[in-house]
Write an enzyme that holds these catalytic residues in place. Structure first.
Site, short mmCIF file in Angstrom:
data_model
loop_
_atom_site.label_atom_id
_atom_site.label_comp_id
_atom_site.label_asym_id
_atom_site.label_seq_id
_atom_site.Cartn_x
_atom_site.Cartn_y
_atom_site.Cartn_z
N ALA A 218 -12.60 -4.71 -2.33
CA ALA A 218 -11.96 -5.33 -3.50
C ALA A 218 -10.87 -4.39 -4.02
O ALA A 218 -9.73 -4.82 -4.27
CB ALA A 218 -13.00 -5.61 -4.59
N PHE A 221 -7.90 -4.21 -1.57
CA PHE A 221 -7.04 -5.41 -1.63
C PHE A 221 -6.14 -5.39 -2.86
O PHE A 221 -4.96 -5.74 -2.79
CB PHE A 221 -7.89 -6.68 -1.64
CG PHE A 221 -8.10 -7.26 -0.27
CD1 PHE A 221 -8.72 -6.52 0.73
CD2 PHE A 221 -7.69 -8.55 0.04
CE1 PHE A 221 -8.92 -7.04 1.99
CE2 PHE A 221 -7.87 -9.08 1.31
CZ PHE A 221 -8.49 -8.33 2.29
N LEU A 222 -6.70 -4.98 -4.00
CA LEU A 222 -5.88 -4.92 -5.23
C LEU A 222 -4.75 -3.90 -5.04
O LEU A 222 -3.59 -4.17 -5.36
CB LEU A 222 -6.75 -4.53 -6.43
CG LEU A 222 -7.78 -5.58 -6.86
CD1 LEU A 222 -8.72 -5.02 -7.92
CD2 LEU A 222 -7.08 -6.83 -7.39
N CYS A 271 -9.84 5.33 -9.04
CA CYS A 271 -10.57 4.54 -8.03
C CYS A 271 -9.79 4.18 -6.78
O CYS A 271 -10.28 4.36 -5.66
CB CYS A 271 -11.07 3.25 -8.67
SG CYS A 271 -11.99 3.54 -10.16
C1 UGA Z 1 -9.76 -0.72 -10.82
C2 UGA Z 1 -10.09 -2.19 -10.52
O1 UGA Z 1 -9.12 -3.05 -11.13
C3 UGA Z 1 -11.51 -2.54 -11.04
O2 UGA Z 1 -11.85 -3.87 -10.66
C4 UGA Z 1 -12.52 -1.58 -10.42
O3 UGA Z 1 -13.85 -1.85 -10.86
C5 UGA Z 1 -12.13 -0.16 -10.82
O4 UGA Z 1 -10.81 0.13 -10.31
C6 UGA Z 1 -13.16 0.78 -10.25
O5 UGA Z 1 -13.34 0.84 -9.04
O6 UGA Z 1 -13.90 1.42 -11.04
P1 UGA Z 1 -8.71 0.58 -12.92
O7 UGA Z 1 -8.52 1.72 -11.99
O8 UGA Z 1 -9.34 0.83 -14.24
O9 UGA Z 1 -9.63 -0.57 -12.22
O10 UGA Z 1 -7.29 -0.02 -13.24
P2 UGA Z 1 -6.36 -1.26 -12.80
O11 UGA Z 1 -6.13 -2.10 -13.97
O12 UGA Z 1 -6.86 -1.89 -11.59
O13 UGA Z 1 -4.97 -0.51 -12.51
C7 UGA Z 1 -4.88 0.47 -11.47
C8 UGA Z 1 -3.43 0.89 -11.29
O14 UGA Z 1 -2.66 -0.16 -10.72
C9 UGA Z 1 -2.70 1.28 -12.58
O15 UGA Z 1 -1.96 2.45 -12.35
C10 UGA Z 1 -1.78 0.10 -12.86
O16 UGA Z 1 -0.62 0.45 -13.57
C11 UGA Z 1 -1.45 -0.34 -11.45
N1 UGA Z 1 -1.05 -1.77 -11.37
C12 UGA Z 1 -1.93 -2.76 -11.64
C13 UGA Z 1 0.25 -2.10 -10.98
O17 UGA Z 1 1.10 -1.20 -10.70
N2 UGA Z 1 0.61 -3.42 -10.87
C14 UGA Z 1 -0.27 -4.43 -11.15
O18 UGA Z 1 0.12 -5.60 -11.03
C15 UGA Z 1 -1.57 -4.09 -11.54
#
Ligand code: UGA
Length: 454
Positions: A218, A221-222, A271
């Site tokens: 998961a 993929f994100l 993460c």
């Molecule tokens: C992430 C996942 O979203 C959670 O589902 C997961 O449980 C968590 O890791 C974990 O494994 O504990 P998190 O790291 O808190 O959560 O933050 P996100 O909101 O996912 O953002 C991560 C990074 O991606 C940030 O630096 C954010 O700015 C960046 N991001 C996010 C983008 O550059 N573009 C986007 O469209 C979304």
């Protein structure tokens, strides 16, 4: 007697997970244990600002359940002994030394927790892995329990999917709860707890390894979506397309969807990088080098994204940053957290300092000490922190918006343009600033993924 839960690890996962569980299941007795006395003392404090972590809404629920269904203690052994179910929520950083260094997860804390459980557990007990761990960690637990305990222990995997800043909401209303295991009764027991507040159809039951792998996948993929959109942002800039329009258009395809399509300076946080490295390590371990290469490239693109931002700043500022003052707007890896782990700001600021820039750093929540530490403090005189945001623009050549904190959207553009040296540049790596407004005051704006004339 009420059902007793022990949770080992009073950190970012254990704290909120158990607070929400205690609130939804007042019949449970939940003891969160940790050897870190200071952390336990903070959780036992009713003053919100002293809690070890900040999450919107957490303090209210914490206040409601503390001392009723939820307790924090350093007496790890006692509460393992008394428990019907033990959650493991210790942290698993990436290994720094030895075999798999830089990729594999360091399982020291997991092993320690397992050995303590094996030593003190009494009677039939369910042990739940909730920390993010490499696939087949349950094997390690099984082996430790088999060798060191004669009690009947069932292992379940129940990974968390909460994001910082929305952890409470993610726990109260999860897209899914994943429970992996071999023993149907143990699975039902844990599912029964979640059913107090999660609709049954959102509780997915799988085997152990699927649950473990699903968590890493998961996050991978994100992260992959972010790396993908960041490559397209660069193409937009060269081709004349706009990333917001492209993201809007592709997100409208329901098979793709709108989430995680915002271009930016690269993903940060504790993460994504760790979990992808873990996946890379696993792929190598299982003899799948091409799979490892594929996932590694998501990280390669993330590194490239940060580097290209530094490069274009240098470019726009006449190819030298020597002695130039640059205002950094935001240092946390995303807004509404004080966490700077793996924040793109660390890498970009480090590179700007290496080029000779003078940085004035502002962030509404990150502490000055944490930023000091992250920048390894090579040249303290090149970095200043200015609580008075507007005055930090005095004599500045440029500003780089790295975290989309709302306060940066409503600056006094007229005033700050009078403070800055001309030509003054704004680099908007999150694509949130209003072009017309800035240009109206003679400020040059570069926005990520904006394929106009810069
Ligand atoms: C992430 C996942 O979203 C959670 O589902 C997961 O449980 C968590 O890791 C974990 O494994 O504990 P998190 O790291 O808190 O959560 O933050 P996100 O909101 O996912 O953002 C991560 C990074 O991606 C940030 O630096 C954010 O700015 C960046 N991001 C996010 C983008 O550059 N573009 C986007 O469209 C979304």
């Amino acid at each position: 007697m009420s059902y007793r839960i022990c949770c080992i690890g009073a950190g970012y996962v254990g704290g909120p997970s158990m607070i929400v569980m205690a609130d939804s299941c007042p019949g449970l007795q939940i003891h969160v244990v940790d050897h870190d006395k200071q952390r336990i003392d903070s959780w036992n404090n009713l003053i919100a600002k002293d809690l070890p972590i900040y999450e919107p809404g957490l303090d209210e629920i914490h206040k409601r359940v503390l001392g009723k269904s939820l307790f924090f203690s350093t007496d790890v052994e006692l509460y393992i002994k008394n428990a019907d179910m033990v959650f493991i929520t210790v942290n698993t950083p990436t290994k720094i030394n030895g075999h798999g260094a830089g990729e594999a997860a360091d399982l020291t804390n997991i092993e320690l927790a397992a050995r303590t459980i094996a030593e003190f557990v009494k009677g039939t007990t369910i042990v739940v892995e909730r920390s993010t761990i490499p696939v087949r960690t349950a094997d390690v637990l099984k082996r430790i329990f088999r060798k060191n305990s004669s009690e009947n222990i069932h292992i379940l995997s129940n990974p968390e999917f909460m994001a910082q800043g929305s952890a409470v909401q993610d726990l109260i209303s999860p897209d899914r709860v994943l429970i992996g295991g071999d023993d149907q009764r143990a699975i039902d027991e844990l599912a029964g707890i979640y059913q107090h507040w999660v609709p049954s159809e959102r509780i997915l039951r799988t085997n152990l390894w699927s649950a473990e792998l699903a968590k890493l996948t998961a996050n991978a993929f994100l992260a992959q979506r972010i790396s993908s959109v960041n490559t397209i942002a660069a193409l937009c800039e060269s081709s004349g397309a706009h990333i917001d329009e492209v993201a809007q258009a592709i997100g409208a395809d329901r098979r793709i969807g709108h989430h995680f399509l915002r271009a930016g300076p690269g993903f940060g946080g504790s993460c994504f990088r760790k979990d992808i490295l873990n996946l890379v390590y696993l792929s190598h371990y299982f003899g799948l080098p091409d799979v490892a290469y594929y996932w590694r490239s998501v990280l390669t693109i993330n590194d490239w994204t940060r580097a290209r931002i530094t490069e274009l700043i240098i470019n726009k500022l006449f190819s030298t940053l020597q002695g130039k003052k640059i205002v950094i707007l935001g240092f946390t890896f995303k807004p509404h957290t004080n966490d700077i782990r793996e924040s793109p700001a660390i890498y970009i600021c480090q590179d700007l300092l290496d080029e000779g820039a003078m940085l004035s750093i502002h962030d509404p929540m990150a502490t000055i000490e944490s930023i000091h530490q992250a920048l390894s403090w090579q040249s303290p005189s090149s970095v200043t922190f200015n609580q008075d945001l507007m005055s930090s623009f005095r004599e500045a050549d440029a500003a780089v918006l790295l975290t989309e904190w709302p306060i940066y959207l409503k600056l006094d553009w007229k005033l700050l343009s009078s403070y800055m040296r001309s030509p003054a540049w704004f680099f908007d790596t999150r694509n949130v600033l209003n072009r017309a407004e800035l240009e109206n005051y003679g400020l040059n704006l570069w926005s990520i993924g904006f394929g106009g004339i810069h």
